[in-house]
Design an enzyme around this catalytic site. Structure first.
Site, PDB file in Angstrom:
ATOM      1  N   ASN A  10      26.883 -11.190  26.181  1.00  0.00           N
ATOM      2  CA  ASN A  10      25.842 -12.198  26.360  1.00  0.00           C
ATOM      3  C   ASN A  10      25.723 -12.960  25.043  1.00  0.00           C
ATOM      4  OD1 ASN A  10      23.545 -13.714  26.705  1.00  0.00           O
ATOM      5  ND2 ASN A  10      22.142 -11.981  26.880  1.00  0.00           N
ATOM      6  N   TRP A  11      26.271 -14.156  25.038  1.00  0.00           N
ATOM      7  CA  TRP A  11      26.314 -14.921  23.782  1.00  0.00           C
ATOM      8  C   TRP A  11      24.956 -15.537  23.439  1.00  0.00           C
ATOM      9  CZ3 TRP A  11      31.524 -18.169  23.925  1.00  0.00           C
ATOM     10  CH2 TRP A  11      32.595 -17.295  24.137  1.00  0.00           C
ATOM     11  N   LYS A  12      24.022 -15.500  24.374  1.00  0.00           N
ATOM     12  CA  LYS A  12      22.684 -16.100  24.178  1.00  0.00           C
ATOM     13  C   LYS A  12      22.847 -17.565  23.743  1.00  0.00           C
ATOM     14  CE  LYS A  12      20.851 -11.501  23.470  1.00  0.00           C
ATOM     15  NZ  LYS A  12      19.857 -10.637  22.856  1.00  0.00           N
ATOM     16  N   HIS A  96      16.579 -11.500  31.972  1.00  0.00           N
ATOM     17  CA  HIS A  96      16.704 -10.969  30.603  1.00  0.00           C
ATOM     18  C   HIS A  96      15.321 -10.940  29.961  1.00  0.00           C
ATOM     19  CE1 HIS A  96      17.807 -10.560  26.406  1.00  0.00           C
ATOM     20  NE2 HIS A  96      18.982 -10.111  26.820  1.00  0.00           N
ATOM     21  N   GLU A  98      14.337 -11.779  27.169  1.00  0.00           N
ATOM     22  CA  GLU A  98      13.993 -13.008  26.426  1.00  0.00           C
ATOM     23  C   GLU A  98      13.486 -14.091  27.378  1.00  0.00           C
ATOM     24  OE1 GLU A  98      17.748 -13.242  24.387  1.00  0.00           O
ATOM     25  OE2 GLU A  98      17.211 -11.429  23.283  1.00  0.00           O
ATOM     26  N   GLU A 168      17.985  -2.644  29.360  1.00  0.00           N
ATOM     27  CA  GLU A 168      17.891  -3.141  27.991  1.00  0.00           C
ATOM     28  C   GLU A 168      16.491  -2.847  27.450  1.00  0.00           C
ATOM     29  OE1 GLU A 168      21.160  -6.337  27.400  1.00  0.00           O
ATOM     30  OE2 GLU A 168      19.246  -7.308  27.737  1.00  0.00           O
ATOM     31  N   GLY A 174      18.647  -6.629  19.468  1.00  0.00           N
ATOM     32  CA  GLY A 174      18.765  -7.393  18.227  1.00  0.00           C
ATOM     33  C   GLY A 174      18.066  -6.755  17.039  1.00  0.00           C
ATOM     34  N   SER A 214      21.630  -3.469  20.912  1.00  0.00           N
ATOM     35  CA  SER A 214      22.336  -3.045  19.687  1.00  0.00           C
ATOM     36  C   SER A 214      23.528  -2.137  19.978  1.00  0.00           C
ATOM     37  CB  SER A 214      21.362  -2.399  18.697  1.00  0.00           C
ATOM     38  OG  SER A 214      20.359  -3.341  18.324  1.00  0.00           O
ATOM     39  N   GLY A 235      24.958  -8.244  22.988  1.00  0.00           N
ATOM     40  CA  GLY A 235      24.536  -9.499  22.372  1.00  0.00           C
ATOM     41  C   GLY A 235      25.299  -9.739  21.084  1.00  0.00           C
ATOM     42  N   GLY A 236      24.701  -9.351  19.961  1.00  0.00           N
ATOM     43  CA  GLY A 236      25.254  -9.633  18.640  1.00  0.00           C
ATOM     44  C   GLY A 236      26.735  -9.319  18.490  1.00  0.00           C
TER      45      GLY A 236
HETATM   46  P1  13P Z   1      21.989  -7.101  21.047  1.00  0.00           P
HETATM   47  O1  13P Z   1      23.315  -6.455  21.394  1.00  0.00           O
HETATM   48  O2  13P Z   1      22.149  -8.220  20.054  1.00  0.00           O
HETATM   49  O3  13P Z   1      20.954  -6.107  20.689  1.00  0.00           O
HETATM   50  O4  13P Z   1      21.480  -7.837  22.390  1.00  0.00           O
HETATM   51  C1  13P Z   1      21.433  -7.113  23.561  1.00  0.00           C
HETATM   52  C2  13P Z   1      21.129  -8.055  24.669  1.00  0.00           C
HETATM   53  O5  13P Z   1      20.032  -8.573  24.757  1.00  0.00           O
HETATM   54  C3  13P Z   1      22.198  -8.348  25.628  1.00  0.00           C
HETATM   55  O6  13P Z   1      21.719  -9.051  26.723  1.00  0.00           O
END
Ligand code: 13P
Length: 259
Positions: A10-12, A96, A98, A168, A174, A214, A235-236
């Site tokens: 997930n590149w956000k 998600h 967010e 999640e 993050g 993470s 994500g990251g």
């Molecule tokens: P991180 O891997 O950056 O913690 O993000 C997880 C995430 O929200 C994937 O959708």
């Protein structure tokens, strides 16, 4: 039959279309047409077309990060399921945390989007997870149950086989804090039990439940060896080819062990 391990990035809100090609190219060249696991890249909307062209002849799948539940019309700024399908998108991240916390998406909205995705042959990656305050108040299971029951309302058992759940924990996203494999497994097992109640044992056994929060190359092996952890939503660590490829390798190792 074991559930196919899924590694999804997930590149956000990261990467222009140009940068997306720079990131995706070495990944696709390296993993080519591997078939041991499902690999999904979820770039922002503006990079879907460019990444779609790159992965056209590969086994890698394309995901979007959000979607409208409406088919078309006067919904300024929204993207329809058909628009995604036209770009060869196969998966869509929905609900998600967010989007829930910054954009007010409720379980009812997430449910409408989930139904719209399934009706349009898109596989929803439905995200659930508790905040730190909810965990500390002992509400983790109750929160997740509500998100599952409401988010999956009116989904049939046959449709449910095409749903992917992503657990999640909000406090792990993050932050560098990861749920321990045992903590994650406990919630994944609870999710599978709830899915069994909703759709029956045989369907629940087929539904993939990913962990997100993470996940990195150095903790992936331990998480992925848990019985109910069927992959990761990353994500990251999906933003560099080196880390994402290491996670794909961790997925392949787990897949070989879970046969
Ligand atoms: P991180 O891997 O950056 O913690 O993000 C997880 C995430 O929200 C994937 O959708």
């Amino acid at each position: 039959m074991p559930r196919t391990i899924t590694i999804a990035g997930n590149w956000k809100m990261n990467k222009t279309a140009t940068e997306a090609v720079e990131l995706a190219k070495p990944i696709i060249q390296s993993i080519a047409n591997q078939s041991e696991i499902t690999v999904i890249m979820c770039p922002p909307f503006t990079a879907l077309h460019a990444v779609s062209e790159l992965i056209a002849n590969s086994s890698t799948r394309l995901g979007a990060q959000n979607m409208s539940d409406k088919a078309s019309g006067a919904y300024t700024g929204e993207i329809s399921p058909a628009m995604l399908r036209d770009l060869h998108v196969t998966h869509v991240i929905l609900g998600h945390s967010e989007r829930r916390s910054y954009y007010g998406e409720t379980d009812a909205i997430v449910n409408k989007k989930t139904l719209a995705a399934l009706e349009n042959s898109l596989k929803p990656i439905l995200c659930v997870g508790e905040t730190l305050a909810e965990r500390e108040a002992g509400k983790t299971f109750a929160v997740i149950k509500t998100q599952l029951v409401q988010g999956l309302a009116e989904v049939s058992a046959s449709q449910a086989e095409n749903v992917i759940i992503a657990y999640e924990p909000v406090w792990a996203i993050g932050t560098g804090k990861t749920a321990t494999p045992a903590m994650a497994q406990e919630v994944h097992a609870f999710i599978r039990q709830e899915l069994t109640g909703l759709f029956g044992e045989s369907t629940a056994q087929k539904i993939r439940i990913l962990y997100g929060g993470s996940m990195k190359p150095d903790n992936a092996d331990a998480l992925l060896s848990e019985v109910d952890i069927d992959g990761g939503l990353i994500g990251g660590a999906s933003l560099t080819a080196k880390d994402f490829l290491a996670l794909v390798e961790a997925g392949k190792t787990a897949a070989a062990k879970k046969v």
